[in-house]
Write a protein that holds these residues in place. Structure first.
Motif, PDB file in Angstrom:
ATOM      1  N   HIS A   1      11.200   4.569   5.339  1.00 54.96           N
ATOM      2  CA  HIS A   1      11.180   3.408   6.344  1.00 54.96           C
ATOM      3  C   HIS A   1      12.374   2.456   6.077  1.00 54.96           C
ATOM      4  CE1 HIS A   1       8.343   1.724   3.400  1.00 54.96           C
ATOM      5  NE2 HIS A   1       9.125   0.801   3.212  1.00 54.96           N
TER       6      HIS A   1
ATOM      7  N   TYR B   1       8.492  -3.313   9.848  1.00 51.49           N
ATOM      8  CA  TYR B   1       9.044  -2.053   9.381  1.00 51.49           C
ATOM      9  C   TYR B   1       9.669  -1.114  10.511  1.00 51.49           C
ATOM     10  CZ  TYR B   1       5.778  -1.754   5.438  1.00 51.49           C
ATOM     11  OH  TYR B   1       5.265  -2.175   4.160  1.00 51.49           O
TER      12      TYR B   1
ATOM     13  N   SER C   1       2.785   1.044  -6.675  1.00 46.03           N
ATOM     14  CA  SER C   1       2.163   2.611  -6.231  1.00 46.03           C
ATOM     15  C   SER C   1       1.993   3.352  -7.533  1.00 46.03           C
ATOM     16  CB  SER C   1       3.425   3.334  -5.290  1.00 46.03           C
ATOM     17  OG  SER C   1       3.547   2.458  -4.501  1.00 46.03           O
TER      18      SER C   1
ATOM     19  N   TYR D   1       2.803  -8.934   3.624  1.00 38.99           N
ATOM     20  CA  TYR D   1       2.700  -7.674   4.453  1.00 38.99           C
ATOM     21  C   TYR D   1       2.908  -8.034   6.041  1.00 38.99           C
ATOM     22  CZ  TYR D   1       1.377  -3.153   6.292  1.00 38.99           C
ATOM     23  OH  TYR D   1       1.177  -1.905   6.955  1.00 38.99           O
TER      24      TYR D   1
ATOM     25  N   TYR E   1       3.275  -5.670  -5.209  1.00 40.37           N
ATOM     26  CA  TYR E   1       2.564  -4.442  -4.945  1.00 40.37           C
ATOM     27  C   TYR E   1       2.898  -3.287  -5.874  1.00 40.37           C
ATOM     28  CZ  TYR E   1       5.689  -2.654  -1.516  1.00 40.37           C
ATOM     29  OH  TYR E   1       6.829  -2.244  -0.969  1.00 40.37           O
TER      30      TYR E   1
ATOM     31  N   ARG F   1      10.069   2.703  11.019  1.00 37.22           N
ATOM     32  CA  ARG F   1       9.635   4.034  10.323  1.00 37.22           C
ATOM     33  C   ARG F   1      10.269   5.108  11.082  1.00 37.22           C
ATOM     34  NH1 ARG F   1       5.681   3.494   6.495  1.00 37.22           N
ATOM     35  NH2 ARG F   1       4.161   1.539   6.353  1.00 37.22           N
TER      36      ARG F   1
ATOM     37  N   ARG G   1       5.136 -11.559  -2.752  1.00 37.12           N
ATOM     38  CA  ARG G   1       4.179 -10.541  -2.702  1.00 37.12           C
ATOM     39  C   ARG G   1       4.416  -9.538  -3.933  1.00 37.12           C
ATOM     40  NH1 ARG G   1       4.196  -5.700   1.368  1.00 37.12           N
ATOM     41  NH2 ARG G   1       6.019  -6.718   1.747  1.00 37.12           N
TER      42      ARG G   1
ATOM     43  N   ARG H   1       7.743   9.012  -1.035  1.00 38.97           N
ATOM     44  CA  ARG H   1       7.418   7.659  -0.433  1.00 38.97           C
ATOM     45  C   ARG H   1       8.447   7.071   0.409  1.00 38.97           C
ATOM     46  NH1 ARG H   1       2.030   6.229  -2.687  1.00 38.97           N
ATOM     47  NH2 ARG H   1       2.273   4.590  -1.221  1.00 38.97           N
ATOM     48  N   GLY H   2       8.162   5.746   1.130  1.00 40.53           N
ATOM     49  CA  GLY H   2       9.130   5.237   1.589  1.00 40.53           C
ATOM     50  C   GLY H   2       9.208   5.858   3.222  1.00 40.53           C
TER      51      GLY H   2
HETATM   52  P1  TYD Z   1       3.294   2.697   3.160  1.00 38.29           P
HETATM   53  O1  TYD Z   1       4.286   1.735   3.549  1.00 38.29           O
HETATM   54  O2  TYD Z   1       3.141   3.712   3.690  1.00 38.29           O
HETATM   55  O3  TYD Z   1       3.911   3.072   1.532  1.00 38.29           O
HETATM   56  P2  TYD Z   1       5.106   3.770   1.095  1.00 38.29           P
HETATM   57  O4  TYD Z   1       6.183   3.137   1.623  1.00 38.29           O
HETATM   58  O5  TYD Z   1       5.033   3.825  -0.608  1.00 38.29           O
HETATM   59  O6  TYD Z   1       5.144   5.225   1.376  1.00 38.29           O
HETATM   60  O7  TYD Z   1       1.870   2.049   2.720  1.00 38.29           O
HETATM   61  C1  TYD Z   1       0.617   2.762   2.271  1.00 38.29           C
HETATM   62  C2  TYD Z   1      -0.364   2.103   2.931  1.00 38.29           C
HETATM   63  O8  TYD Z   1      -0.660   0.422   2.420  1.00 38.29           O
HETATM   64  C3  TYD Z   1      -0.256   1.693   4.531  1.00 38.29           C
HETATM   65  O9  TYD Z   1      -1.617   2.040   5.204  1.00 38.29           O
HETATM   66  C4  TYD Z   1       0.061   0.122   4.561  1.00 38.29           C
HETATM   67  C5  TYD Z   1      -0.510  -0.287   3.356  1.00 38.29           C
HETATM   68  N1  TYD Z   1      -0.017  -1.587   3.043  1.00 38.29           N
HETATM   69  C6  TYD Z   1      -0.420  -2.665   2.776  1.00 38.29           C
HETATM   70  O10 TYD Z   1      -1.798  -2.932   3.492  1.00 38.29           O
HETATM   71  N2  TYD Z   1      -0.029  -3.825   2.444  1.00 38.29           N
HETATM   72  C7  TYD Z   1       1.113  -3.905   1.655  1.00 38.29           C
HETATM   73  O11 TYD Z   1       1.715  -4.671   1.243  1.00 38.29           O
HETATM   74  C8  TYD Z   1       1.726  -2.478   1.579  1.00 38.29           C
HETATM   75  C9  TYD Z   1       3.148  -2.341   0.833  1.00 38.29           C
HETATM   76  C10 TYD Z   1       1.165  -1.246   2.119  1.00 38.29           C
END
Ligand code: TYD
Length: 139
Positions: free
Chosen positions: A55, A125, A43, A120, A41, A127, A39, A52-53
Motif C-alpha cells: 500500500h 491508504y 508487526s 491510524y 506499532y 491499497r 503512533r 506485508r504492506g
Molecule cells: P495492515 O495495514 O494490513 O498491515 P500491513 O501493512 O503490515 O500488511 O494492517 C493490519 C490490520 O491492522 C488491519 O486490519 C488494520 C489494522 N491496523 C490498525 O487498526 N491500526 C493501525 O495503526 C495499523 C497500522 C493497522
C-alpha cells in the motif's frame, strides 16, 4: 504527496549507545526523524514467506526499524523501485508519503517497528496498485 520519489526515502543511523551491558538506540521527535511521532506499532510472528504492506499513504511519514531479525522493504514511486535490507536495530528506513511499499523476506522472529507521524486513518491508504499509479501520474 504525488511528487515524492524513492530517493526521498533514506536509511537513518539512530543515536546508539554501546556498553558492556548491551546496546540502546534512541529516536527523538525532530532529531532522527523529520516529523513528530504520533503512533507506534509493530508487526511480529510473521509466517515465513508472508509479505506485508502493499500500500501507499497520502500523508503519513514513517520510520521502519528491524527491532529484531531482518526483512526487506521494496519502495516504488511509480517510476523507480529501490529495495532496502533492514537487519540492524540501530538504523531506520524513512518512508515519505506517496510511496508504495512491500515488506517481505521476514526472518524467523523478526519484529518490524514502525514510528508514524499520524494516528491510524484508513482513508490515508491507497491499497490498489493501479489506483496508486493513477494518483502519481494522473492529472
Ligand atoms: P495492515 O495495514 O494490513 O498491515 P500491513 O501493512 O503490515 O500488511 O494492517 C493490519 C490490520 O491492522 C488491519 O486490519 C488494520 C489494522 N491496523 C490498525 O487498526 N491500526 C493501525 O495503526 C495499523 C497500522 C493497522
Amino acid at each position: 504527496m504525488k511528487e515524492s520519489k524513492v530517493y526521498d526515502c533514506t536509511m537513518i543511523a539512530l543515536d546508539t549507545h554501546h556498553s558492556r551491558k548491551g546496546n540502546l538506540s534512541v529516536v527523538s521527535n525532530g532529531r532522527e526523524v523529520p516529523f513528530d511521532i504520533r503512533r507506534v506499532y509493530y508487526s511480529y510472528d510473521i509466517p515465513g514467506g508472508q509479505a506485508r504492506g502493499a500500500h501507499a499513504h497520502k500523508q503519513l511519514y514513517q520510520l521502519l526499524i528491524a527491532a529484531s531479525g531482518s526483512f526487506t522493504v521494496t519502495l516504488d514511486d511509480g517510476s523507480v523501485r529501490r529495495t532496502f535490507l533492514l537487519n540492524h536495530p540501530y538504523e531506520g528506513l524513512l518512508i515519505v508519503p506517496g510511496i508504495w511499499r512491500v515488506l517481505d523476506d521476514f526472518s524467523s522472529g523478526a519484529i518490524c517497528l514502525c514510528l508514524a507521524s499520524e494516528t491510524y486513518d484508513k482513508e490515508d491508504y491507497i491499497r490498489d496498485y493501479d489506483e496508486f499509479i493513477q494518483y502519481k501520474h494522473g492529472q
